[in-house]
Design an enzyme around this catalytic site. Structure first.
Site, PDB file in Angstrom:
ATOM      1  N   MET A  91       0.696  -1.521  -0.091  1.00 17.11           N
ATOM      2  CA  MET A  91       0.153   0.198   0.048  1.00 17.11           C
ATOM      3  C   MET A  91       0.908   1.276  -0.086  1.00 17.11           C
ATOM      4  SD  MET A  91      -2.973   0.987   2.283  1.00 17.11           S
ATOM      5  CE  MET A  91      -4.474   0.425   2.124  1.00 17.11           C
ATOM      6  N   CYS A  92       0.863   2.141  -0.872  1.00 13.53           N
ATOM      7  CA  CYS A  92       0.717   3.601  -0.324  1.00 13.53           C
ATOM      8  C   CYS A  92      -0.154   4.735  -0.428  1.00 13.53           C
ATOM      9  CB  CYS A  92       1.455   3.688  -1.836  1.00 13.53           C
ATOM     10  SG  CYS A  92       0.730   3.911  -3.485  1.00 13.53           S
ATOM     11  N   ARG A  93      -0.183   6.027  -0.382  1.00 13.88           N
ATOM     12  CA  ARG A  93      -0.686   6.989  -0.912  1.00 13.88           C
ATOM     13  C   ARG A  93      -2.501   6.988  -1.428  1.00 13.88           C
ATOM     14  NH1 ARG A  93      -2.511  11.165  -3.416  1.00 13.88           N
ATOM     15  NH2 ARG A  93      -0.750  11.193  -4.390  1.00 13.88           N
TER      16      ARG A  93
END
Length: 132
Positions: A91-93
């Site tokens: 996951m990232c932004r």
């Protein structure tokens, strides 16, 4: 040929598997889930998902073997082999860095790598719980 970051992300997404935040929420019921947040430490500290481990995108390849689920192994190769068949969720932004990270981990030999579509922002927008 020069490529934009958006083009690189689109190419990565064509080669990886993305799942939704709703699917991730279901998966997180399994307490053995390997969830890696590839955002920078300052982003992570502002809010994160419980049980996620923060390995920034720039260090992921160098630190993946230190994930708590494989930390008992003494060397990186053995640890990576242990992770090779486990589902790993990234996951990232927004879902761009996690897509690039997923492609890299696939290139390293991990077989079940998933990027979270829409990233942490989609998680928040869907109203799921975060830690601060």
């Amino acid at each position: 040929m020069v490529k934009t970051s958006q083009e690189l992300v689109l190419e990565a997404k064509a080669q990886i598997t993305e799942i939704s935040v709703a699917q991730l929420a279901e998966i997180l019921n399994d307490h053995h889930t390997v969830l890696i947040d590839v955002r920078e430490p300052d982003e992570y500290q502002q809010g994160y998902i419980d049980r996620s481990v923060n390995f920034p995108r720039g260090m992921l390849e160098m630190k993946i073997h230190q994930h708590p689920s494989v930390v008992a192994h003494c060397d990186a190769k053995t640890a990576l082999e242990d992770l090779a068949d486990k589902p790993v969720y990234l996951m990232c932004r927004s879902g761009a860095r996690s897509a690039l990270a997923a492609l890299t981990l696939k290139q390293m030999g991990l077989k079940n790598v998933f990027s979270i579509a829409g990233g942490f922002q989609s998680w928040i927008d869907a109203g799921f719980k975060i830690e601060t």
